[in-house]
Design a protein around this motif. Structure first.
Motif, PDB file in Angstrom:
ATOM      1  N   ILE A 281       0.860  -1.191   0.000  1.00  7.76           N
ATOM      2  CA  ILE A 281       0.000   0.000   0.000  1.00  7.76           C
ATOM      3  C   ILE A 281       0.894   1.239   0.000  1.00  7.76           C
ATOM      4  O   ILE A 281       2.029   1.184   0.465  1.00  7.76           O
ATOM      5  CB  ILE A 281      -0.938   0.019   1.225  1.00  7.76           C
ATOM      6  N   PRO A 282       0.374   2.331  -0.552  1.00 10.64           N
ATOM      7  CA  PRO A 282       1.189   3.559  -0.526  1.00 10.64           C
ATOM      8  C   PRO A 282       1.349   4.079   0.898  1.00 10.64           C
ATOM      9  O   PRO A 282       0.469   3.888   1.731  1.00 10.64           O
ATOM     10  CB  PRO A 282       0.391   4.537  -1.380  1.00 10.64           C
ATOM     11  N   ARG A 283       2.482   4.725   1.139  1.00 10.41           N
ATOM     12  CA  ARG A 283       2.683   5.356   2.438  1.00 10.41           C
ATOM     13  C   ARG A 283       1.842   6.639   2.477  1.00 10.41           C
ATOM     14  O   ARG A 283       1.751   7.370   1.490  1.00 10.41           O
ATOM     15  CB  ARG A 283       4.153   5.702   2.636  1.00 10.41           C
ATOM     16  N   ARG A 284       1.224   6.921   3.611  1.00 11.60           N
ATOM     17  CA  ARG A 284       0.405   8.126   3.774  1.00 11.60           C
ATOM     18  C   ARG A 284       0.881   8.910   4.978  1.00 11.60           C
ATOM     19  O   ARG A 284       1.397   8.342   5.920  1.00 11.60           O
ATOM     20  CB  ARG A 284      -1.069   7.737   4.024  1.00 11.60           C
ATOM     21  N   TRP A 285       0.658  10.213   4.900  1.00  5.97           N
ATOM     22  CA  TRP A 285       1.034  11.059   6.028  1.00  5.97           C
ATOM     23  C   TRP A 285       0.059  10.864   7.180  1.00  5.97           C
ATOM     24  O   TRP A 285       0.444  10.820   8.339  1.00  5.97           O
ATOM     25  CB  TRP A 285       1.078  12.521   5.574  1.00  5.97           C
TER      26      TRP A 285
END
Lengths: 299, 66
Positions: A281-285
């Protein structure tokens, strides 16, 4: 009406779970050499093509630093490796007959290296000698700049690679994590580019994951993370970054329990490969709820 | 005649060949390679390659390595 929070979210479905027979019993004894421990899901469907050959294992094992032949055999079997590196030395200093017996018994393919060579001339001659000794034109090309860092000498390395490719060798080039040099080696006809994670035997892991990913993206030949692996998570990271395989020696041979670490590395490489294939999964802030907010009751 | 084998000055019979040297030095397996004066001696020529006084020879065999 309340929406069932347990309902699956939309999106790509998960791969089917492994059959219980494919799972390694937690805490169970190390099963050395009785087929894949966690293989079924991916081994057959995800072969590793290298130099015109196909392998099921994506772990290459070096024999350097091994404390005993018994430890070597146990580690080779537990690792599931099919490709094992060896060196060439003066007969008086070699450990030939007994070591070859063990490796032959394990059924692995031998990959001679040019360890210790400092110039293209030395490396080319060593590769030719290895071809005579082992009857293989495969070579792990290693040309180091000095003995303190054991870092590759880029200029001599590329020169040697070009000469050996021209002579028909299947060249697996141990290199720095420089994406441009990696591309030059691939363009020169190397069968694989093998960037270091960190210096040989340092156990410092992958110091520049960004470069490894860039190098991987820049070449069409297999990329094998070679050198610097300290523990299992390093090997998994290499595979998650897109490497096609991992080559390690010291992390296993100098571990307190080489056989156990060999199994850990095998599983880490398999896990990292699966994770790469599955797509992280993409990294998110910020957080993203996995439980739907819709239908949240006012309490 | 005197030759240098793996860095050591060594006396050999005048008619010694590379094959003789390999038979004496290898420990019972065939995975050996020989360099003579900086060039590989192909396995196919071991029996016919006569050594010459002053030759520098390297007789190599596999060992553990990364």
């Amino acid at each position: 009406m309340l929406k069932d929070p347990r309902a699956p979210r939309e999106g790509p479905s998960c791969p089917p779970p492994l059959a219980s027979s494919q799972r390694d019993p937690a805490g169970g004894p190390i099963d050395a050499g009785s087929g894949p421990l966690q293989g079924g899901l991916h081994d057959a469907a995800d072969p590793f093509a290298l130099g015109g050959e196909t392998f099921t294992s994506r772990l290459l094992l070096g024999t350097g630093g091994v404390p005993s032949l018994e430890a070597l055999e146990a580690a080779v079997r537990a690792s599931g490796t099919q490709l094992v590196t060896v060196a060439l030395r003066r007969v008086e200093a070699s450990s030939s007959a007994s070591m070859l017996e063990v490796l032959d018994r394990c059924g692995v393919r031998l990959l001679p290296n040019t360890a210790g060579c400092r110039t293209a001339r030395e490396a080319v001659l060593t590769a030719r000698l290895a071809r005579e000794a082992f009857g293989t034109s495969w070579v792990k090309l290693e040309v180091i700049g000095d003995e303190h860092t054991l870092l590759p000498d880029a200029v001599e390395l590329l020169d040697a690679a070009e000469q050996l490719v021209a002579e028909g060798f299947t060249v697996l080039a141990y290199t720095t994590d420089d994406p441009i040099l990696g591309r030059r080696l691939a363009d020169a006809g190397c069968a694989a580019v093998m960037p270091l994670g960190s210096p040989i035997g340092s156990g410092l892991g992958i110091r520049n994951p960004h470069n490894i990913a860039l190098l991987r993206a820049g070449v069409d030949v297999p990329v094998v993370l070679d050198a610097g692996i300290g523990t299992a998570s390093d090997a998994a990271l290499a595979m998650e970054l897109g490497c096609d395989a991992v080559l390690l020696a010291s992390a296993v041979t100098r571990a307190r329990e080489p056989e156990t670490m060999a199994l850990a590395m095998r599983q880490a490489v398999e896990a990292g490969r699966l994770a790469r294939r599955a797509g992280r999964i993409p990294r998110r802030w910020h957080a993203e709820a996995s439980t739907p907010m819709e239908g949240l009751p006012e309490l | 005649m005197q030759v240098t084998i793996n860095g050591e000055p060594t006396q050999l019979a005048e008619d010694a060949t590379v094959a003789d040297l390999v038979a004496e030095r290898s420990d019972g397996h065939g995975r050996v390679a020989v360099a003579r004066n900086g060039d590989v001696v192909p396995r196919s020529t071991w029996t016919t390659t006569r050594l010459t006084a002053g030759d520098s020879l390297e007789v190599l065999a596999p060992t553990a390595g990364g």
